[in-house]
Write a protein that holds these residues in place. Structure first.
Motif, PDB file in Angstrom:
ATOM      1  N   GLN A 158       0.850  -1.195   0.000  1.00  0.00           N
ATOM      2  CA  GLN A 158       0.000   0.000   0.000  1.00  0.00           C
ATOM      3  C   GLN A 158       0.884   1.244   0.000  1.00  0.00           C
ATOM      4  OE1 GLN A 158      -3.737   0.892   2.389  1.00  0.00           O
ATOM      5  NE2 GLN A 158      -2.134   1.863   3.614  1.00  0.00           N
ATOM      6  N   ILE A 159       0.554   2.188  -0.846  1.00  0.00           N
ATOM      7  CA  ILE A 159       1.290   3.458  -0.910  1.00  0.00           C
ATOM      8  C   ILE A 159       0.336   4.583  -0.516  1.00  0.00           C
ATOM      9  CG2 ILE A 159       2.510   5.072  -2.447  1.00  0.00           C
ATOM     10  CD1 ILE A 159       4.002   2.577  -2.674  1.00  0.00           C
ATOM     11  N   SER A 160       0.744   5.372   0.481  1.00  0.00           N
ATOM     12  CA  SER A 160      -0.030   6.576   0.805  1.00  0.00           C
ATOM     13  C   SER A 160       0.815   7.774   0.445  1.00  0.00           C
ATOM     14  CB  SER A 160      -0.350   6.637   2.295  1.00  0.00           C
ATOM     15  OG  SER A 160      -1.186   5.577   2.630  1.00  0.00           O
ATOM     16  N   PRO A 161       0.367   8.598  -0.486  1.00  0.00           N
ATOM     17  CA  PRO A 161       1.203   9.717  -0.909  1.00  0.00           C
ATOM     18  C   PRO A 161       1.320  10.759   0.197  1.00  0.00           C
ATOM     19  CG  PRO A 161      -0.952   9.893  -1.889  1.00  0.00           C
ATOM     20  CD  PRO A 161      -0.930   8.600  -1.142  1.00  0.00           C
ATOM     21  N   PRO A 162       2.300  11.668   0.070  1.00  0.00           N
ATOM     22  CA  PRO A 162       2.559  12.652   1.119  1.00  0.00           C
ATOM     23  C   PRO A 162       1.332  13.483   1.468  1.00  0.00           C
ATOM     24  CG  PRO A 162       4.163  12.830  -0.653  1.00  0.00           C
ATOM     25  CD  PRO A 162       3.195  11.808  -1.065  1.00  0.00           C
ATOM     26  N   ASP A 212      -8.656   9.216  -2.877  1.00  0.00           N
ATOM     27  CA  ASP A 212      -7.796  10.101  -2.070  1.00  0.00           C
ATOM     28  C   ASP A 212      -6.323   9.967  -2.457  1.00  0.00           C
ATOM     29  OD1 ASP A 212      -7.131   7.632  -1.065  1.00  0.00           O
ATOM     30  OD2 ASP A 212      -7.660   8.073   1.013  1.00  0.00           O
ATOM     31  N   ALA A 213      -6.027   9.241  -3.539  1.00  0.00           N
ATOM     32  CA  ALA A 213      -4.671   9.053  -4.104  1.00  0.00           C
ATOM     33  C   ALA A 213      -3.882   7.932  -3.435  1.00  0.00           C
ATOM     34  CB  ALA A 213      -3.852  10.336  -4.120  1.00  0.00           C
ATOM     35  N   ARG A 214      -4.470   7.297  -2.417  1.00  0.00           N
ATOM     36  CA  ARG A 214      -3.832   6.114  -1.844  1.00  0.00           C
ATOM     37  C   ARG A 214      -3.914   4.985  -2.869  1.00  0.00           C
ATOM     38  NH1 ARG A 214      -6.066   2.410   1.158  1.00  0.00           N
ATOM     39  NH2 ARG A 214      -8.039   3.503   0.886  1.00  0.00           N
ATOM     40  N   ALA A 215      -2.961   4.069  -2.842  1.00  0.00           N
ATOM     41  CA  ALA A 215      -2.985   3.009  -3.845  1.00  0.00           C
ATOM     42  C   ALA A 215      -2.506   1.687  -3.273  1.00  0.00           C
ATOM     43  CB  ALA A 215      -2.093   3.389  -5.020  1.00  0.00           C
ATOM     44  N   ILE A 216      -2.936   0.615  -3.924  1.00  0.00           N
ATOM     45  CA  ILE A 216      -2.408  -0.709  -3.602  1.00  0.00           C
ATOM     46  C   ILE A 216      -1.834  -1.294  -4.885  1.00  0.00           C
ATOM     47  CG2 ILE A 216      -3.011  -3.062  -2.909  1.00  0.00           C
ATOM     48  CD1 ILE A 216      -5.054  -1.796  -1.000  1.00  0.00           C
ATOM     49  N   VAL A 217      -0.570  -1.700  -4.794  1.00  0.00           N
ATOM     50  CA  VAL A 217       0.082  -2.325  -5.943  1.00  0.00           C
ATOM     51  C   VAL A 217       0.139  -3.818  -5.661  1.00  0.00           C
ATOM     52  CG1 VAL A 217       2.146  -2.405  -7.377  1.00  0.00           C
ATOM     53  CG2 VAL A 217       1.476  -0.256  -6.297  1.00  0.00           C
ATOM     54  N   ARG A 218      -0.547  -4.603  -6.481  1.00  0.00           N
ATOM     55  CA  ARG A 218      -0.503  -6.060  -6.336  1.00  0.00           C
ATOM     56  C   ARG A 218       0.516  -6.646  -7.294  1.00  0.00           C
ATOM     57  NH1 ARG A 218      -4.884  -7.579  -3.301  1.00  0.00           N
ATOM     58  NH2 ARG A 218      -6.543  -6.061  -3.574  1.00  0.00           N
ATOM     59  N   GLY A 219       1.062  -7.821  -6.899  1.00  0.00           N
ATOM     60  CA  GLY A 219       2.012  -8.494  -7.777  1.00  0.00           C
ATOM     61  C   GLY A 219       3.429  -8.321  -7.277  1.00  0.00           C
ATOM     62  N   THR A 220       3.582  -7.631  -6.139  1.00  0.00           N
ATOM     63  CA  THR A 220       4.919  -7.486  -5.552  1.00  0.00           C
ATOM     64  C   THR A 220       4.780  -7.301  -4.049  1.00  0.00           C
ATOM     65  OG1 THR A 220       6.975  -6.213  -5.564  1.00  0.00           O
ATOM     66  CG2 THR A 220       4.956  -4.963  -5.898  1.00  0.00           C
ATOM     67  N   ASP A 221       5.804  -7.740  -3.303  1.00  0.00           N
ATOM     68  CA  ASP A 221       5.843  -7.393  -1.884  1.00  0.00           C
ATOM     69  C   ASP A 221       7.068  -6.502  -1.627  1.00  0.00           C
ATOM     70  OD1 ASP A 221       7.852  -9.200  -2.136  1.00  0.00           O
ATOM     71  OD2 ASP A 221       6.954 -10.720  -0.823  1.00  0.00           O
ATOM     72  N   ASP A 222       7.553  -5.895  -2.710  1.00  0.00           N
ATOM     73  CA  ASP A 222       8.735  -5.040  -2.613  1.00  0.00           C
ATOM     74  C   ASP A 222       8.300  -3.567  -2.685  1.00  0.00           C
ATOM     75  OD1 ASP A 222      11.488  -4.347  -2.656  1.00  0.00           O
ATOM     76  OD2 ASP A 222      11.295  -3.987  -4.807  1.00  0.00           O
TER      77      ASP A 222
END
Ligand SMILES: [Zn+2]
Length: 339
Positions: free
Chosen positions: A270-274, A315-325
């Protein structure tokens, strides 16, 4: 001094003394995509004695149209860009010492990366890293050269802490996530890379050879497609600037600005932008529609990219699937959403 540098030594403002200075110089190149690859080639050929190159990504076929150090075999092997760059640069000039670092430049390592270098060149593709670099360079009083290019347009500025405005004097706040075009959404053509890199590396050579009065002291903007350019002269640093005025180096203070978390057991990050914002999801869907399969509803947008799937919330938060890096996930976020 060997024959290699004879034409550069003939250039009177460099001369033998300037060449000696280049050979004894240490330069950090942050990001080795199109701009960074071009910086490193020019500076290795010029005889800058030590180049430290950091990049978090690997070479892909979509890079080859503009990233001039890389070859098809690098893309086939998916070599990290820092390593592929070092391999090629060693063939171009074996006298230059090159340190290749495969990592993400972030709050935990940026000061160490910067502190033993004379000059820092911006080859990054996102504002988040640039604000981080700006904080570190102002804090450690290191000159750095901002550069950015997308589609046919680019900009550059040379930042000498406390002598010229810093990045934050000019761009007080980071743009909201999803509002800036990126090379992966708007495309990019190689000539703007050459243009911006040419100005940046000319500034680097002036700075490293002590020709400080030749620095352009401006924010330069170019559009090679419209054949248009602007020179905005820089005044004094802004005393109210958070970074160089108040010395508030908030981007260095741990990861308060962006948080990323590996989602256990889900092969996702999960990425939460600044800065959370209100994304225009239909506009984003339009921008991404040719890059993969896009599905969108009023809450989120999902982009399938083969092995990865990017889900962005409004809200610009994202989840990138396919990696745990986390580094891979951040890289995908910067490319397709942009920060
Ligand atoms: Zn400032």
């Amino acid at each position: 001094m060997n024959e290699r540098y004879s034409r550069q030594i003939l250039f009177s403002e460099i001369g033998k003394i300037g060449q000696e200075k280049l050979l004894n110089s240490r330069v950090l190149i942050i990001g080795c995509g199109a701009l960074g690859a071009s910086h490193s080639e020019t500076l290795a050929r010029a005889g800058v004695g030590f180049l430290k190159i950091i990049d978090r990504d690997f070479v892909e076929f979509s890079n080859l149209q503009r990233q001039n150090l890389f070859s098809e075999s690098d893309a086939k092997e998916r070599l990290p860009k820092a390593i592929a760059a070092k391999n090629r640069l060693s063939q171009i000039n074996s006298e230059v010492e090159i340190e290749a670092i495969v990592a993400d430049a972030n709050y935990s390592n940026i000061e160490n990366l910067v502190k033993d270098c004379d000059l820092i060149l911006d080859g990054t593709d996102n504002f988040q890293t640039r604000y981080l670099v700006n904080d570190a360079c102002v804090k450690l009083e290191k000159t750095w050269i901002y550069g950015a290019a997308v589609s046919g347009y680019g900009a550059t500025m040379t930042i000498q802490p406390y002598k010229t405005p810093c990045l934050r004097c000019i761009f007080e706040e980071m743009p909201d996530a999803g509002t800036s075009p990126t090379c992966d959404t708007a495309g990019v053509i190689q000539p703007i890379i050459s243009m911006i890199s040419a100005i940046q590396t000319a500034e680097a050579i002036k700075f490293l050879t002590g020709n400080f009065d030749r620095l352009h002291r401006a924010l330069l903007q170019f559009d090679v497609w419209q054949t248009d350019w602007r020179r905005i002269k820089l005044n004094e640093p802004n005393p109210e600037c958070q970074t160089c005025g108040h010395k508030n180096f908030e981007f260095l203070e741990a990861e308060t600005k962006e948080s990323s978390a590996v989602l256990c057991g889900r092969n996702a990050v999960q990425i939460s932008p600044p800065k959370l914002t209100n994304l225009d999801l239909p506009a984003l869907a339009e921008k991404l529609k040719n890059l993969g399969s896009v599905k969108q509803n009023e809450y989120l947008l999902r982009l399938s990219l083969g092995e990865y799937e990017l889900t962005v919330f409004s809200d610009a938060r994202a989840i990138v699937r396919g990696t745990d890096d986390i580094i891979t996930a951040r890289s995908i976020y910067s490319k397709y959403i942009g920060t």
